[in-house]
Design a protein around this motif. Structure first.
Motif, PDB file in Angstrom:
ATOM      1  N   CYS A 171      -2.655  10.535 -20.644  1.00  0.00           N
ATOM      2  CA  CYS A 171      -3.376  10.106 -19.350  1.00  0.00           C
ATOM      3  C   CYS A 171      -3.032   9.725 -18.006  1.00  0.00           C
ATOM      4  O   CYS A 171      -3.646  10.552 -17.087  1.00  0.00           O
ATOM      5  N   PHE A 172      -2.071   9.125 -17.805  1.00  0.00           N
ATOM      6  CA  PHE A 172      -1.504   8.826 -16.658  1.00  0.00           C
ATOM      7  C   PHE A 172      -0.743  10.019 -16.160  1.00  0.00           C
ATOM      8  O   PHE A 172      -0.672  10.233 -14.800  1.00  0.00           O
ATOM      9  N   HIS A 173      -0.300  10.928 -16.986  1.00  0.00           N
ATOM     10  CA  HIS A 173       0.084  11.943 -16.201  1.00  0.00           C
ATOM     11  C   HIS A 173      -0.662  12.901 -15.528  1.00  0.00           C
ATOM     12  O   HIS A 173      -0.204  13.695 -14.544  1.00  0.00           O
ATOM     13  N   HIS A 174      -1.751  13.013 -15.873  1.00  0.00           N
ATOM     14  CA  HIS A 174      -2.788  14.031 -15.455  1.00  0.00           C
ATOM     15  C   HIS A 174      -3.613  13.428 -14.422  1.00  0.00           C
ATOM     16  O   HIS A 174      -4.576  14.079 -14.131  1.00  0.00           O
ATOM     17  N   VAL A 175      -3.299  12.207 -13.880  1.00  0.00           N
ATOM     18  CA  VAL A 175      -4.219  11.547 -13.111  1.00  0.00           C
ATOM     19  C   VAL A 175      -3.861  11.910 -11.644  1.00  0.00           C
ATOM     20  O   VAL A 175      -2.484  11.905 -11.244  1.00  0.00           O
ATOM     21  N   TRP A 177      -3.236  10.307  -8.567  1.00  0.00           N
ATOM     22  CA  TRP A 177      -3.216   9.054  -7.985  1.00  0.00           C
ATOM     23  C   TRP A 177      -3.709   8.994  -6.682  1.00  0.00           C
ATOM     24  O   TRP A 177      -4.093   8.209  -6.191  1.00  0.00           O
ATOM     25  N   ASP A 178      -3.493  10.318  -5.645  1.00  0.00           N
ATOM     26  CA  ASP A 178      -3.770   9.902  -4.552  1.00  0.00           C
ATOM     27  C   ASP A 178      -5.276   9.895  -4.271  1.00  0.00           C
ATOM     28  O   ASP A 178      -5.744   9.245  -2.920  1.00  0.00           O
ATOM     29  N   MET A 179      -6.128  10.149  -5.171  1.00  0.00           N
ATOM     30  CA  MET A 179      -7.516   9.902  -4.903  1.00  0.00           C
ATOM     31  C   MET A 179      -7.860   8.463  -4.680  1.00  0.00           C
ATOM     32  O   MET A 179      -8.822   8.147  -3.882  1.00  0.00           O
ATOM     33  N   SER A 184      -9.639   4.424  -0.802  1.00  0.00           N
ATOM     34  CA  SER A 184      -9.587   3.311  -0.281  1.00  0.00           C
ATOM     35  C   SER A 184      -9.466   3.173   1.094  1.00  0.00           C
ATOM     36  O   SER A 184      -9.677   1.762   1.658  1.00  0.00           O
ATOM     37  N   ASP A 185      -9.327   3.997   1.944  1.00  0.00           N
ATOM     38  CA  ASP A 185      -9.341   4.128   3.413  1.00  0.00           C
ATOM     39  C   ASP A 185      -8.270   3.187   3.992  1.00  0.00           C
ATOM     40  O   ASP A 185      -8.629   2.483   4.664  1.00  0.00           O
ATOM     41  N   LYS A 186      -7.002   3.264   3.216  1.00  0.00           N
ATOM     42  CA  LYS A 186      -5.927   2.477   3.498  1.00  0.00           C
ATOM     43  C   LYS A 186      -6.092   1.003   3.368  1.00  0.00           C
ATOM     44  O   LYS A 186      -5.525   0.050   4.222  1.00  0.00           O
ATOM     45  N   ASN A 187      -7.191   0.415   2.585  1.00  0.00           N
ATOM     46  CA  ASN A 187      -7.366  -0.946   2.409  1.00  0.00           C
ATOM     47  C   ASN A 187      -6.616  -1.232   1.093  1.00  0.00           C
ATOM     48  O   ASN A 187      -6.896  -0.784   0.112  1.00  0.00           O
ATOM     49  N   ILE A 188      -5.331  -2.006   1.182  1.00  0.00           N
ATOM     50  CA  ILE A 188      -4.601  -2.140   0.201  1.00  0.00           C
ATOM     51  C   ILE A 188      -5.184  -2.936  -0.779  1.00  0.00           C
ATOM     52  O   ILE A 188      -4.749  -2.766  -2.079  1.00  0.00           O
ATOM     53  N   ASP A 189      -5.888  -3.905  -0.555  1.00  0.00           N
ATOM     54  CA  ASP A 189      -6.459  -4.784  -1.679  1.00  0.00           C
ATOM     55  C   ASP A 189      -7.401  -4.004  -2.520  1.00  0.00           C
ATOM     56  O   ASP A 189      -7.433  -3.777  -3.770  1.00  0.00           O
ATOM     57  N   GLU A 190      -8.144  -3.043  -1.842  1.00  0.00           N
ATOM     58  CA  GLU A 190      -9.233  -2.141  -2.726  1.00  0.00           C
ATOM     59  C   GLU A 190      -8.512  -1.046  -3.384  1.00  0.00           C
ATOM     60  O   GLU A 190      -8.850  -0.757  -4.295  1.00  0.00           O
ATOM     61  N   TYR A 191      -7.477  -0.573  -2.945  1.00  0.00           N
ATOM     62  CA  TYR A 191      -6.473   0.421  -3.418  1.00  0.00           C
ATOM     63  C   TYR A 191      -5.957  -0.227  -4.700  1.00  0.00           C
ATOM     64  O   TYR A 191      -5.987   0.475  -5.575  1.00  0.00           O
ATOM     65  N   ALA A 192      -5.416  -1.379  -4.525  1.00  0.00           N
ATOM     66  CA  ALA A 192      -4.956  -1.989  -5.959  1.00  0.00           C
ATOM     67  C   ALA A 192      -5.923  -2.266  -6.836  1.00  0.00           C
ATOM     68  O   ALA A 192      -5.602  -2.119  -8.007  1.00  0.00           O
ATOM     69  N   ASP A 193      -6.867  -2.746  -6.542  1.00  0.00           N
ATOM     70  CA  ASP A 193      -8.109  -3.048  -7.342  1.00  0.00           C
ATOM     71  C   ASP A 193      -8.474  -1.751  -8.260  1.00  0.00           C
ATOM     72  O   ASP A 193      -8.524  -1.942  -9.502  1.00  0.00           O
ATOM     73  N   SER A 194      -8.673  -0.668  -7.532  1.00  0.00           N
ATOM     74  CA  SER A 194      -9.145   0.655  -8.191  1.00  0.00           C
ATOM     75  C   SER A 194      -8.256   1.183  -9.246  1.00  0.00           C
ATOM     76  O   SER A 194      -8.433   1.474 -10.276  1.00  0.00           O
ATOM     77  N   VAL A 195      -6.781   1.003  -8.616  1.00  0.00           N
ATOM     78  CA  VAL A 195      -5.788   1.336  -9.566  1.00  0.00           C
ATOM     79  C   VAL A 195      -5.807   0.532 -10.779  1.00  0.00           C
ATOM     80  O   VAL A 195      -5.666   1.169 -11.908  1.00  0.00           O
ATOM     81  N   CYS A 196      -5.602  -0.763 -10.633  1.00  0.00           N
ATOM     82  CA  CYS A 196      -5.714  -1.775 -12.015  1.00  0.00           C
ATOM     83  C   CYS A 196      -6.811  -1.387 -12.785  1.00  0.00           C
ATOM     84  O   CYS A 196      -6.755  -1.424 -13.961  1.00  0.00           O
ATOM     85  N   GLU A 197      -8.068  -1.200 -12.171  1.00  0.00           N
ATOM     86  CA  GLU A 197      -9.142  -1.204 -12.996  1.00  0.00           C
ATOM     87  C   GLU A 197      -9.194   0.183 -13.963  1.00  0.00           C
ATOM     88  O   GLU A 197      -9.585   0.180 -14.807  1.00  0.00           O
ATOM     89  N   PHE A 198      -8.687   1.181 -13.168  1.00  0.00           N
ATOM     90  CA  PHE A 198      -8.322   2.458 -13.979  1.00  0.00           C
ATOM     91  C   PHE A 198      -7.481   2.616 -14.994  1.00  0.00           C
ATOM     92  O   PHE A 198      -7.632   2.863 -16.068  1.00  0.00           O
TER      93      PHE A 198
END
Length: 213
Positions: A171-175, A177-179, A184-198
C-alpha cells in the motif's frame, strides 16, 4: 505461634510486645503461603486489656504502636484481636472495622477483632474453651480480593501476520506521497496530519483484531 499449614515459622517476625497492669499485647508480622496480591504481609496484634485497666492509657499505647506500624508497612493487612473488656479501639482508630457483633460474655461483646478492611470476617459464636468464662468466636473469612471484585474488561489486541506486513508495504509503495505535500500548500501541520491520517487508515484496513477477556 501460627499454624504451619497457613504460614511457616520462618515467615513470622515478632515486631513488638508490651506488658503493663493496663495492657498486654504481642504483634507479629506474617507472610502466609497464600496472600492476596494487594497485601504485602499480615500484621496481627493479640491484645488483653484487664477490666480494671486505665483504658485511655491502654488505647493510647495501642494507637501509637499501630500508627507507627502502618507508616512502616502501608500495604499490610492489620488484624487486632483480643479481650478488650470495656475498651473500644475505634475511639482512637475510627478507620478500623470491628467484626465481632455477638456477645462473648454475660451478654456483652468484650472480645473484639479489628482490621483495616471492610467485611473481612463473619463472626459466629461458639462454646467456651474448657473452663473459660468467655465464649469463643469462629471468624469465617469473607474478604474478596480486589482481582475478584473487578468485572472482566474487553480489550482489542492487534495481531499482525506476514501477509499483513506485505499488504501494508504494498500500500505504501504505490502511494504518490507528493500529492499530500501539494495539497497542503506548504503548510507543514496540514501536511503531517494528512500523511498520518492516511497511514492510520491503511493500518486499520489491513489489521486483524483478536478480542479476549
Amino acid at each position: 505461634m501460627a499454624n504451619e499449614t497457613w504460614c511457616g515459622h520462618k515467615s513470622i517476625q515478632e515486631l513488638k510486645s508490651f506488658c503493663s497492669p493496663d495492657l498486654e499485647f504481642l504483634t507479629i508480622k506474617c507472610r502466609p503461603h497464600y496472600l492476596p496480591r494487594e497485601f504485602s504481609s499480615i500484621i496481627i496484634t493479640a491484645v488483653y486489656i484487664p477490666p480494671q485497666a486505665d483504658t485511655s492509657m491502654a488505647l493510647n499505647e495501642l494507637y501509637l504502636t499501630l500508627c507507627k506500624l502502618e507508616s512502616i508497612h502501608p500495604e499490610a493487612a492489620f488484624i487486632v484481636a483480643g479481650d478488650f473488656n470495656k475498651a473500644n479501639l475505634k475511639t482512637r482508630l475510627p478507620k478500623l472495622y470491628q467484626h465481632i457483633d455477638c456477645a462473648t460474655r454475660a451478654g456483652k461483646t468484650l472480645d473484639h477483632c479489628y482490621s483495616n478492611f471492610r467485611d473481612a470476617y463473619k463472626a459466629l459464636p461458639r462454646p467456651p474453651f474448657g473452663k473459660a468464662d468467655h465464649g469463643s468466636i469462629l471468624l469465617i473469612p469473607a474478604y474478596r480480593q480486589k482481582l475478584k471484585q473487578e468485572a472482566p474488561t474487553l480489550r482489542s489486541v492487534q495481531r499482525w501476520s506476514d501477509q499483513s506486513d506485505s499488504t501494508l508495504q504494498d500500500c505504501f509503495h504505490h502511494v504518490g506521497w507528493d500529492m499530500f505535500r501539494i495539497a497542503s500548500d506548504k503548510n507543514i501541520d496540514e501536511y503531517a496530519d494528512s500523511v498520518c491520517e492516511f497511514i492510520r487508515t491503511c493500518v486499520e484496513d489491513v489489521e486483524s483484531a483478536n478480542h479476549c477477556f
